[in-house]
Enzyme design. Structure first.
Site, PDB file in Angstrom:
ATOM      1  N   THR A  67       0.556  -1.366  -0.079  1.00 34.75           N
ATOM      2  CA  THR A  67      -0.046   0.037   0.112  1.00 34.75           C
ATOM      3  C   THR A  67       0.916   1.167   0.101  1.00 34.75           C
ATOM      4  OG1 THR A  67      -1.788   1.102   1.188  1.00 34.75           O
ATOM      5  CG2 THR A  67      -0.283  -0.003   2.615  1.00 34.75           C
TER       6      THR A  67
ATOM      7  N   LYS B 274      -0.384   6.019   3.769  1.00 35.67           N
ATOM      8  CA  LYS B 274       0.521   6.000   5.138  1.00 35.67           C
ATOM      9  C   LYS B 274      -0.376   5.656   6.121  1.00 35.67           C
ATOM     10  CE  LYS B 274       4.077   9.266   3.845  1.00 35.67           C
ATOM     11  NZ  LYS B 274       3.810   9.776   2.770  1.00 35.67           N
TER      12      LYS B 274
ATOM     13  N   ASP C 243      -7.648  -3.985   0.712  1.00 33.91           N
ATOM     14  CA  ASP C 243      -8.706  -3.212  -0.054  1.00 33.91           C
ATOM     15  C   ASP C 243      -9.816  -2.763   0.979  1.00 33.91           C
ATOM     16  OD1 ASP C 243      -8.698  -1.734  -2.448  1.00 33.91           O
ATOM     17  OD2 ASP C 243     -10.670  -2.264  -2.535  1.00 33.91           O
TER      18      ASP C 243
HETATM   19  P1  IMP Z   1      -7.856   1.631  -1.080  1.00 30.50           P
HETATM   20  O1  IMP Z   1      -8.253   0.516  -0.201  1.00 30.50           O
HETATM   21  O2  IMP Z   1      -6.275   2.023  -0.932  1.00 30.50           O
HETATM   22  O3  IMP Z   1      -8.554   1.627  -2.311  1.00 30.50           O
HETATM   23  O4  IMP Z   1      -8.437   3.113  -0.226  1.00 30.50           O
HETATM   24  C1  IMP Z   1      -9.396   2.646   0.757  1.00 30.50           C
HETATM   25  C2  IMP Z   1     -10.047   4.219   1.157  1.00 30.50           C
HETATM   26  O5  IMP Z   1     -11.016   4.043   1.818  1.00 30.50           O
HETATM   27  C3  IMP Z   1      -9.088   4.956   2.048  1.00 30.50           C
HETATM   28  O6  IMP Z   1      -8.356   6.003   1.157  1.00 30.50           O
HETATM   29  C4  IMP Z   1     -10.062   5.578   2.927  1.00 30.50           C
HETATM   30  O7  IMP Z   1     -10.612   6.897   2.284  1.00 30.50           O
HETATM   31  C5  IMP Z   1     -11.082   4.781   3.096  1.00 30.50           C
HETATM   32  N1  IMP Z   1     -10.662   3.740   4.384  1.00 30.50           N
HETATM   33  C6  IMP Z   1     -10.464   2.581   4.473  1.00 30.50           C
HETATM   34  N2  IMP Z   1     -10.362   2.276   5.483  1.00 30.50           N
HETATM   35  C7  IMP Z   1     -10.600   3.235   6.450  1.00 30.50           C
HETATM   36  C8  IMP Z   1     -10.287   3.493   7.832  1.00 30.50           C
HETATM   37  O8  IMP Z   1     -10.176   2.455   8.618  1.00 30.50           O
HETATM   38  N3  IMP Z   1     -10.658   4.545   8.206  1.00 30.50           N
HETATM   39  C9  IMP Z   1     -11.075   5.732   7.320  1.00 30.50           C
HETATM   40  N4  IMP Z   1     -11.090   5.587   6.109  1.00 30.50           N
HETATM   41  C10 IMP Z   1     -10.774   4.117   5.275  1.00 30.50           C
END
Ligand code: IMP
Length: 209
Positions: free
Chosen positions: A11, A14, A73
Site C-alpha cells: 500500500t 500512510k 482493500d
Molecule cells: P484503498 O483500499 O487503498 O483503495 O482505499 C480505501 C479508502 O477507503 C481509503 O483511502 C480511505 O479513504 C477509506 N478507508 C479505508 N479504511 C479506512 C479506515 O479505517 N478509516 C477511514 N477511512 C478508511
C-alpha cells in the site's frame, strides 16, 4: 527454528500502512514497504469488489517483487447513497483530493438524509509470487455524523460514528480502533491462523539456491 518471513505491505496509503504495522507487531515477519524497492509500476485498482482489488494489489506486488505480499482493500459503504463511495472510497472527491475534502463531500451528499447507516469493509489478501492468495474479510457498522469529529486515524474516520463506544473512529485511540474496526477484525482472523499462513507461504515460495 525457521527464519522470519519477508512480507511486503502493498500500500502507498500512510494511514493504512501504519495501522497494518501495528496490527502485525509481535509476529515473526520482516515487514517491507513498497518504497523499499524504489520506483515500481502502480497497480490499477479497477476491480468491482474489495476482493478483486485486494487480490490484484497483493498478487501484482508479490509477482514483481518476488516476496509474499499483503494488501488491504477497504472502503466505506453508505446505505442512503446506494453503497457509495464503496470501492471508489479513495478517489471519491477526485484523484488529488485530501481526506478532509472526501469527508466534506460525503457530508454534503448526506445533507438532509435521515438514514445515516454505513459500514466499513476490509478485504486482506496475502499472495505469493506464483499469484495464489489467501483472503480475510470483515465489516464494521456505524453511522455517518453531521460534522467531522476527532483528529486521529485517517480517511473517513472523523465522520464514522461507532455507537458502542459513543465515538467516531477519529476520536478513538489506535488501540480502540484496532479492537473494533473492519481492518482490526480482519487482522484478528488472520493472526489466529498466522502459523498456518507461514507454513503455506513457505510451501508456496520456491527456495532460491
Ligand atoms: P484503498 O483500499 O487503498 O483503495 O482505499 C480505501 C479508502 O477507503 C481509503 O483511502 C480511505 O479513504 C477509506 N478507508 C479505508 N479504511 C479506512 C479506515 O479505517 N478509516 C477511514 N477511512 C478508511
Amino acid at each position: 527454528m525457521e527464519p522470519p518471513i519477508n512480507l511486503v505491505i502493498a500500500t502507498r496509503n500512510k494511514g493504512k500502512s501504519s495501522e497494518i504495522k501495528s496490527l502485525l507487531s509481535g509476529f515473526p515477519v520482516i515487514i517491507k514497504n513498497l518504497h523499499d524497492f524504489g520506483p515500481i509500476p502502480e497497480v490499477k485498482e479497477d476491480g468491482e469488489t474489495f476482493d478483486d482489488n485486494a487480490y490484484k494489489k497483493a498478487s501484482f506486488s508479490a509477482k514483481i517483487l518476488g516476496f509474499p505480499a499483503l494488501a488491504d482493500d477497504s472502503g466505506l459503504i453508505v446505505e442512503a447513497l446506494g453503497g457509495a463511495p464503496g470501492v471508489h472510497s479513495a478517489r471519491y472527491a477526485g484523484e488529488n483530493a485530501s481526506d478532509e475534502e472526501r469527508c466534506l463531500k460525503l457530508l454534503h451528499e448526506m445533507n438532509g438524509k435521515s438514514n445515516r447507516m454505513a459500514a466499513f469493509e476490509c478485504v486482506i489478501s496475502i499472495a505469493v509470487p506464483t499469484g495464489v492468495a489467501l483472503t480475510y474479510e470483515a465489516r464494521c457498522e456505524g453511522l455517518i455524523t453531521e460534522k467531522m469529529r476527532g483528529s486521529n486515524g485517517f480517511g473517513y474516520d472523523p465522520i464514522f460514528y461507532y455507537p458502542p463506544l459513543k465515538k467516531t473512529f477519529a476520536e478513538m485511540t489506535r488501540e480502540e480502533k484496532n479492537r473494533v474496526s473492519h481492518r482490526g477484525k480482519a487482522f484478528k482472523e488472520l493472526k489466529e491462523e498466522f502459523d498456518k499462513i507461514m507454513v503455506w507461504i513457505r510451501q508456496q515460495t520456491p527456495k532460491i539456491f
